[in-house]
Design a protein around this motif. Structure first.
Motif, PDB file in Angstrom:
ATOM      1  N   TYR A  28       0.832  -1.202   0.000  1.00  0.00           N
ATOM      2  CA  TYR A  28       0.000   0.000   0.000  1.00  0.00           C
ATOM      3  C   TYR A  28       0.869   1.256   0.000  1.00  0.00           C
ATOM      4  O   TYR A  28       0.624   2.198  -0.769  1.00  0.00           O
ATOM      5  CB  TYR A  28      -0.943  -0.002   1.200  1.00  0.00           C
ATOM      6  CG  TYR A  28      -1.852   1.199   1.271  1.00  0.00           C
ATOM      7  CD1 TYR A  28      -3.018   1.252   0.524  1.00  0.00           C
ATOM      8  CD2 TYR A  28      -1.529   2.287   2.083  1.00  0.00           C
ATOM      9  CE1 TYR A  28      -3.859   2.357   0.576  1.00  0.00           C
ATOM     10  CE2 TYR A  28      -2.361   3.400   2.144  1.00  0.00           C
ATOM     11  CZ  TYR A  28      -3.516   3.426   1.389  1.00  0.00           C
ATOM     12  OH  TYR A  28      -4.333   4.521   1.436  1.00  0.00           O
ATOM     13  N   ASN A  29       1.895   1.274   0.846  1.00  0.00           N
ATOM     14  CA  ASN A  29       2.773   2.442   0.910  1.00  0.00           C
ATOM     15  C   ASN A  29       3.507   2.658  -0.411  1.00  0.00           C
ATOM     16  O   ASN A  29       3.734   3.797  -0.830  1.00  0.00           O
ATOM     17  CB  ASN A  29       3.785   2.275   2.048  1.00  0.00           C
ATOM     18  CG  ASN A  29       3.140   2.406   3.413  1.00  0.00           C
ATOM     19  OD1 ASN A  29       2.067   3.002   3.540  1.00  0.00           O
ATOM     20  ND2 ASN A  29       3.760   1.843   4.433  1.00  0.00           N
ATOM     21  N   SER A  30       3.888   1.552  -1.069  1.00  0.00           N
ATOM     22  CA  SER A  30       4.535   1.652  -2.374  1.00  0.00           C
ATOM     23  C   SER A  30       3.617   2.298  -3.389  1.00  0.00           C
ATOM     24  O   SER A  30       4.020   3.181  -4.157  1.00  0.00           O
ATOM     25  CB  SER A  30       4.957   0.261  -2.855  1.00  0.00           C
ATOM     26  OG  SER A  30       5.400   0.304  -4.193  1.00  0.00           O
ATOM     27  N   MET A  69       1.042   4.271  -2.792  1.00  0.00           N
ATOM     28  CA  MET A  69       0.810   5.668  -2.448  1.00  0.00           C
ATOM     29  C   MET A  69       1.988   6.543  -2.880  1.00  0.00           C
ATOM     30  O   MET A  69       1.812   7.670  -3.347  1.00  0.00           O
ATOM     31  CB  MET A  69       0.569   5.820  -0.944  1.00  0.00           C
ATOM     32  CG  MET A  69      -0.700   5.135  -0.444  1.00  0.00           C
ATOM     33  SD  MET A  69      -2.232   5.637  -1.303  1.00  0.00           S
ATOM     34  CE  MET A  69      -2.437   4.296  -2.500  1.00  0.00           C
ATOM     35  N   ALA A  70       3.213   6.009  -2.726  1.00  0.00           N
ATOM     36  CA  ALA A  70       4.398   6.751  -3.143  1.00  0.00           C
ATOM     37  C   ALA A  70       4.410   6.937  -4.657  1.00  0.00           C
ATOM     38  O   ALA A  70       4.764   8.010  -5.162  1.00  0.00           O
ATOM     39  CB  ALA A  70       5.657   6.025  -2.681  1.00  0.00           C
ATOM     40  N   ASP A  77       1.910   9.725  -5.395  1.00  0.00           N
ATOM     41  CA  ASP A  77       2.369  11.053  -4.988  1.00  0.00           C
ATOM     42  C   ASP A  77       3.517  11.573  -5.847  1.00  0.00           C
ATOM     43  O   ASP A  77       3.548  12.763  -6.199  1.00  0.00           O
ATOM     44  CB  ASP A  77       2.811  11.027  -3.518  1.00  0.00           C
ATOM     45  CG  ASP A  77       1.647  10.839  -2.562  1.00  0.00           C
ATOM     46  OD1 ASP A  77       0.500  11.131  -2.946  1.00  0.00           O
ATOM     47  OD2 ASP A  77       1.891  10.378  -1.422  1.00  0.00           O
ATOM     48  N   PHE A  95      12.799   1.701  -3.255  1.00  0.00           N
ATOM     49  CA  PHE A  95      12.803   1.758  -1.803  1.00  0.00           C
ATOM     50  C   PHE A  95      14.180   1.369  -1.266  1.00  0.00           C
ATOM     51  O   PHE A  95      14.786   0.394  -1.708  1.00  0.00           O
ATOM     52  CB  PHE A  95      11.752   0.811  -1.219  1.00  0.00           C
ATOM     53  CG  PHE A  95      10.357   1.371  -1.220  1.00  0.00           C
ATOM     54  CD1 PHE A  95       9.949   2.209  -0.194  1.00  0.00           C
ATOM     55  CD2 PHE A  95       9.481   1.082  -2.254  1.00  0.00           C
ATOM     56  CE1 PHE A  95       8.672   2.742  -0.187  1.00  0.00           C
ATOM     57  CE2 PHE A  95       8.199   1.617  -2.260  1.00  0.00           C
ATOM     58  CZ  PHE A  95       7.799   2.440  -1.229  1.00  0.00           C
TER      59      PHE A  95
END
Length: 211
Positions: free
Chosen positions: A2-4, A6-7, A10, A207
């Motif tokens: 999920y964080n990937s 979102m990045a 953005d 990352f």
């Protein structure tokens, strides 16, 4: 994961939208819509017909060298179809259809920057060109995308129907000819991609993990 995602929204998709999408519609580009669209692309791989309806064997056998391109195209558009249907059913409540569709169109531009020669790339281009040809979006005098959400909904339905029919009948000849004519980057999109590249927007993110 999920964080990937979102990045990626953005740092990549949102800046692409700022360059290419008409300002009044940039509000429809959202991280949650990106998440749902990508999620249901993967879900859609499990749907659709696996056996042809006319005795040509499995879809994969009948579609031959076109099987992966058309399978990815199916996942693209059925994923979007399902997201919109679930919004109608109030099962997905944190985004609107407008957000799903606008984010999807901008997302194709993000994806095609990886190249259009692969099966994924050809599928992206067939979808982008179909949506444009059927009025899902147009370009204003400044070259910005303006989405027609009513025509986009109709294009989603008709593109999904064409893909599923092609797979179900194992119509390799049509699939090959259609891809040859519609799976390329047109001059207008090439210009759009040049604008995005010129703005220094990254193609992907990496990352750094701290163990």
């Amino acid at each position: 994961l999920y964080n990937s995602m979102m990045a990626k929204f953005d740092k990549i998709l949102a800046p692409i939208g700022e360059i290419l999408v008409e300002p009044s519609q940039q509000k429809y580009l959202t991280a949650d819509a990106f998440f749902w669209n990508v999620t249901f692309h993967e879900v859609a791989h499990g749907l659709g017909v696996k056996q042809t309806v006319n005795g040509k064997g499995t879809v994969d056998e009948a579609m031959g060298s076109e099987k992966t391109t058309w399978e990815e195209a199916k996942a693209d558009i059925l994923g979007l179809f399902m997201v919109n249907k679930l919004i109608e059913m109030s099962e997905i409540t944190d985004i609107t259809k407008e957000e799903s569709i606008a984010t999807f169109i901008a997302g194709i531009v993000r994806s095609v920057r990886f190249g259009s020669a692969s099966s994924h790339g050809k599928a992206n281009m067939m979808c982008f060109n179909y949506m444009e040809d059927n009025g899902a979006f147009s370009r204003n005098d400044e070259g910005k995308y303006v989405v027609d959400f009513e025509k986009a909904a109709a294009a989603i339905d008709s593109w999904a129907a064409l893909i599923l029919q092609t797979q179900a009948t194992g119509n390799f000849e049509f699939a090959q000819q259609y891809a040859a004519e519609n799976a390329s980057i047109r001059e207008s999109l090439a210009t759009d991609i040049e604008k995005v590249n010129g703005a220094g927007i990254p193609r992907d993110i990496v990352f750094d993990f701290v163990w």
